[in-house]
Design an enzyme around this catalytic site. Structure first.
Site, mmCIF file in Angstrom:
data_model
loop_
_atom_site.group_PDB
_atom_site.id
_atom_site.type_symbol
_atom_site.label_atom_id
_atom_site.label_comp_id
_atom_site.label_asym_id
_atom_site.label_seq_id
_atom_site.Cartn_x
_atom_site.Cartn_y
_atom_site.Cartn_z
ATOM 1 N N GLY A 483 -2.031 -2.630 3.407
ATOM 2 C CA GLY A 483 -1.036 -3.806 2.852
ATOM 3 C C GLY A 483 0.187 -3.301 2.530
ATOM 4 O O GLY A 483 0.753 -4.105 1.931
ATOM 5 N N LEU A 647 12.530 3.682 1.840
ATOM 6 C CA LEU A 647 12.552 3.727 3.097
ATOM 7 C C LEU A 647 12.857 2.163 3.740
ATOM 8 O O LEU A 647 13.383 1.934 4.640
ATOM 9 C CB LEU A 647 11.049 4.150 3.839
ATOM 10 C CG LEU A 647 11.062 5.642 3.485
ATOM 11 C CD1 LEU A 647 9.716 5.906 4.123
ATOM 12 C CD2 LEU A 647 12.121 6.546 4.370
ATOM 13 N N ASN A 648 12.193 1.070 3.074
ATOM 14 C CA ASN A 648 12.384 -0.119 3.466
ATOM 15 C C ASN A 648 12.453 -1.163 2.080
ATOM 16 O O ASN A 648 11.429 -1.250 1.210
ATOM 17 C CB ASN A 648 10.944 -0.643 4.332
ATOM 18 C CG ASN A 648 11.050 -1.951 4.770
ATOM 19 O OD1 ASN A 648 11.785 -3.078 4.100
ATOM 20 N ND2 ASN A 648 10.558 -2.460 5.501
ATOM 21 N N GLN A 655 5.579 -3.899 -3.181
ATOM 22 C CA GLN A 655 4.821 -3.187 -3.927
ATOM 23 C C GLN A 655 5.065 -3.236 -5.351
ATOM 24 O O GLN A 655 4.249 -3.147 -6.042
ATOM 25 C CB GLN A 655 5.106 -1.491 -3.505
ATOM 26 C CG GLN A 655 4.329 -1.410 -2.085
ATOM 27 C CD GLN A 655 2.954 -1.295 -2.138
ATOM 28 O OE1 GLN A 655 2.440 -0.502 -2.605
ATOM 29 N NE2 GLN A 655 2.212 -2.357 -1.597
ATOM 30 N N LYS A 718 9.494 9.313 -2.618
ATOM 31 C CA LYS A 718 8.516 9.476 -3.688
ATOM 32 C C LYS A 718 7.326 8.494 -3.865
ATOM 33 O O LYS A 718 6.223 8.811 -4.398
ATOM 34 C CB LYS A 718 9.214 9.401 -5.281
ATOM 35 C CG LYS A 718 10.169 10.513 -5.302
ATOM 36 C CD LYS A 718 10.760 10.434 -6.810
ATOM 37 C CE LYS A 718 11.564 11.872 -7.196
ATOM 38 N NZ LYS A 718 12.062 11.628 -8.271
ATOM 39 N N GLY A 719 7.623 7.507 -3.411
ATOM 40 C CA GLY A 719 6.423 6.558 -3.274
ATOM 41 C C GLY A 719 6.563 5.377 -4.451
ATOM 42 O O GLY A 719 7.140 5.804 -5.632
ATOM 43 N N GLU A 722 2.087 3.020 -6.958
ATOM 44 C CA GLU A 722 1.632 3.031 -8.403
ATOM 45 C C GLU A 722 2.758 3.143 -9.527
ATOM 46 O O GLU A 722 2.386 2.114 -10.644
ATOM 47 C CB GLU A 722 1.282 4.605 -8.821
ATOM 48 C CG GLU A 722 -0.340 4.634 -8.701
ATOM 49 C CD GLU A 722 -0.990 4.878 -7.132
ATOM 50 O OE1 GLU A 722 -2.229 4.572 -7.061
ATOM 51 O OE2 GLU A 722 -0.110 4.943 -6.262
#
Length: 755
Positions: A483, A647-648, A655, A718-719, A722
């Site tokens: 998701g 990236l997006n 998120q 890096k994401g 979390e």
């Protein structure tokens, strides 16, 4: 809701898709019902399994009276410890990819009961309704033993977390004299911070549909998971199957948040039934049974801080005691974050476990960090008041440019910018410092802030790319999309790398016949799968260039791969873009039906040794509290995130929004109540396990701080999955204190604790 989008760094290859807000390509399938989940694959003539759960917490099964149930027409079989051991090879030495230390739970392998709602039998019948009814009348007798599910009784029985668990970083060794510095300091604070057990509660409940293919032991397994390959490895090892005999598919996952990192017991039971009965079987868990495996562990934390007269930390101490099961040593990195975020000449960190008669806890969004950040960030707020320093200024006074715990520079760190940009967007300068000094009519208004830090990592990942003569590119990897937008990000990276339109790229995920990929978790998927896709498309690009150079009078002859670019469906020379060849012409002239490449990416071990790699955020919260009723409303949140290259921005923002909502939920609502007399979770449903609804959530402003990092991975990612949750719960608690003057240190912050 608004956002600030950082300008992405320049990339050599491709049309500019990366960094652009792009809608999910699988969105239509999800909202129209075309996207199938594990319990929606209706294979021909399938049977249904229903799990029988133990009503006791500890003891043993003394008798199972199966005969009356087996006599019911349509009931096919009852599996229990009496007939399972000969069917499965499950031994205590086997661990799945993310298992903690110790011996994993073996479903139906023994009469012993180790936790409440333990699966003790599986009833298989022709229909779901019949299986459920038959399970309800299956008579099982038990011999009970005394149990203990109360962490409060284990305060003096904690033991150091064993070293060696993958992913667990032991606390840093003590530095200086933390206790001595604490006793001598002019300003000091000590507090205990608590949260009870919390459960994941994704919308999609756990289910496994096993299609019996009728050829030997060949199975097609549709499973709800965060790692199709992890489930396949687990199934193959336990049942002695080859990978060809156990294909696992998980195309879509309706939320998991860590609960799907490990294979759950319904997968074992479904495969067991299919193999023994030589028939297709589906096993689905109920919402109540979703509380029978894995949770964020009940944790008790103590933080002690001390400063000099100017507000500089002189002592930093952080201790945690967390629950684990009797059979595994589940560990989290809880206390280390304090040392990563703040500099102090003296520190001491401790992390201990206590055994209870519960199922092993499980990673839950921002595991360890969500727990640890709540404690340290509330304590920092309390210390700031005692030192007479603004909470934001206090964090800047104790800001560190390097990682004190590892004595390494950060690969990048723009937390200072998160503070400044977030504070400016929020209007922190309008805050009056005294508690209960701000009002909106009859409501008390409070401002609070906090900080978050999360590991930025990547895992070894493989991918495949295939370009056909019509100019359509397919990229694939076994990774799941839970998701987060992985389908979309993969497509963007592939399209940019080979200069193709987005509509000419298809991403394929969630199937063990695809190239190797780790579980989706830890905020590493975009970095891992994205880097693998980029490397694979570059490998495909090199093949295309060689084919282009074989054309008669090719304008690209003699050029190295570094001398060309892929853009607008063409391969072009960097120095003169008029020297170009259409990609479709390359394939047409080659006579090949398609061109393929398979490659991958993995972390740079040298960089891992040299740098500390983390994402950061700063959260600012406004609350309004009804002075008479004690109700708390989170009216505004600004969440400023530095997470490398975005990236997006559209999916990344989603998120962070989701993480922020969860942080509010953790602060004000979430707790799983256990009746220690019975050892049973009492609110194991969504009516009484409270989570936010739309009316609870107001303005959330997401700010992405520009951050370039060419050290961390090829994409500089890096994401955000979390880090967006971190700091939120603490910022809410701090804002409530500012509004009311009452400090609450145990979550959730409910009305009774304020009145």
């Amino acid at each position: 809701m608004s956002q600030t989008i950082a300008t992405p760094p320049t990339v050599r290859l491709g049309t500019d898709y990366i960094g652009k807000p792009t809608s999910r390509f699988e969105g239509k399938a999800k909202v129209t019902g075309a996207a199938k989940y594990a319990a929606e694959y209706n294979v021909p003539d399938q049977w249904y399994g229903y799990v029988v759960s133990s009503p006791i917490t500890k003891g043993k099964i003394t008798r199972i009276n199966s005969a009356p149930v087996l006599a019911i027409p349509g009931v096919k079989h009852i599996f229990s410890h009496e007939n399972v051991p000969s069917l499965a090879l499950f031994d205590r030495s086997y661990k799945d990819d993310v298992a903690p230390g110790g011996s994993p739970f073996r479903p139906l392998h023994e009469p012993e009961i180790r936790f409440n709602m333990q699966p003790v039998a599986l009833v298989v019948a022709e229909t779901f309704e019949l299986a459920r009814y038959a399970a309800s009348i299956l008579h099982i007798e038990y011999e009970q033993e005394a149990h203990n599910t109360d962490l409060e009784t284990k305060r003096s029985e904690g033991f150091p977390a064993p070293k060696g668990k993958d992913g667990f970083v032991p606390p840093p060794k003590p530095k200086g004299d933390a206790e001595g510095a604490f006793s001598k300091a002019p300003h000091k604070h000590e507090g205990e911070y608590i949260h009870l057990t919390q459960h994941h509660n994704p919308m999609e409940m756990y289910a496994t549909t096993v299609e019996w293919l009728g050829e030997g032991k060949h199975l097609k397994i549709y499973d709800k998971t965060q790692g199709a390959m992890n489930v396949q490895q687990y199934i193959c090892k336990i049942f002695g199957l080859s990978k060809d005999e156990a294909r696992v598919i998980s195309k879509y996952t309706g939320g998991a948040f860590g609960s799907g990192l490990r294979p759950q017991y319904q997968a074992f039971l479904a495969v067991l039934a299919a193999l023994e009965l030589k028939h297709s079987v589906r096993v689905s868990l109920t919402r109540q049974q979703m509380f029978s495996f894995g949770h964020r562990p009940h944790t008790l934390q103590t933080v002690k801080l001390a400063t000099d007269d100017h507000g500089h930390l002189q002592s930093l101490q952080h201790k945690a005691l967390a629950e684990t099961s009797q059979f595994e040593n589940f560990t989290e990195t809880v206390v280390n974050w304090s040392g990563i975020l703040y500099e102090s000449p003296n520190w001491k960190f401790d992390y201990e476990l206590a055994r209870l008669d519960v199922f092993s806890p499980l990673d839950m969004r921002a595991p360890g960090a969500a727990t640890g950040s709540f404690a340290i960030e509330c304590a920092m707020d309390e210390m700031a008041y005692k030192a007479g320093v603004d909470p934001l200024e206090f964090r800047l006074l104790n800001y560190t440019e390097t990682d004190p715990t590892e004595k390494k520079p950060f690969s990048s760190k723009r937390l200072r910018d998160c503070y400044h940009e977030g504070a400016a967007r929020f209007g922190w300068d309008q805050r009056r410092p005294e508690p209960r000094s701000m009002r909106d009519g009859d409501l008390l208004v409070g401002y609070g802030m906090a900080t978050g830090c999360w590991d930025a990592s990547m895992q070894k990942t493989a991918a495949k790319a295939s370009l056909t003569t019509d100019g359509h590119l397919t990229v694939s990897s076994a990774s799941n999309d839970i998701g987060t937008g992985t389908y979309t990000v993969m497509t963007q990276v592939a399209a940019q790398t080979l200069g193709l339109p987005l509509e000419n790229v298809t991403s394929v995920l969630g199937d063990t016949t695809l190239p190797l990929s780790p579980v989706q978790g830890g905020s590493w998927t975009a970095a891992s799968v994205g880097s693998a896709i980029q490397a694979t498309c570059q490998a495909l690009g090199e093949k295309l260039l060689k084919l282009a150079q074989q054309l008669d009078n090719s304008p690209l002859k003699g050029l190295a791969f570094e001398d060309v670019q892929f853009a607008d469906d063409h391969i072009r020379a960097n120095e003169d873009i008029t020297k170009s060849v259409p990609i479709k012409d390359v394939l047409a002239a080659s006579g090949e039906a398609k061109v393929e490449a398979e490659s991958g990416a993995q972390p740079n071990p040298i960089n891992q040794l040299k740098y500390s790699m983390h994402s950061h955020n700063a959260v600012f919260v406004e609350v309004k509290v009804d002075e008479d009723l004690g109700t708390v409303h989170v009216t505004r949140v600004v969440n400023a995130v530095a997470a490398g290259r975005i990236l997006n921005p559209k999916t990344a923002r989603s998120q962070v929004l989701g993480g922020t909502v969860w942080g509010i939920s953790m602060a004000l609502m979430e707790e799983t109540h256990i009746d220690n007399t019975y050892g049973r979770y009492m609110n194991h449903n969504l009516a009484e396990y409270h989570i936010p609804v739309n009316a609870d959530i107001h303005t959330i402003d997401v700010v992405f701080v520009e951050e370039e990092d060419d050290i961390i991975n090829p994409l500089g990612v890096k994401g955000v999955g979390e880090v967006g949750m971190l700091g939120v719960a603490a910022a809410v608690a701090n804002a409530v204190y500012h509004a009311t003057g009452k400090r609450v240190r145990d979550l959730p912050l409910t009305i009774d604790k304020l009145l």
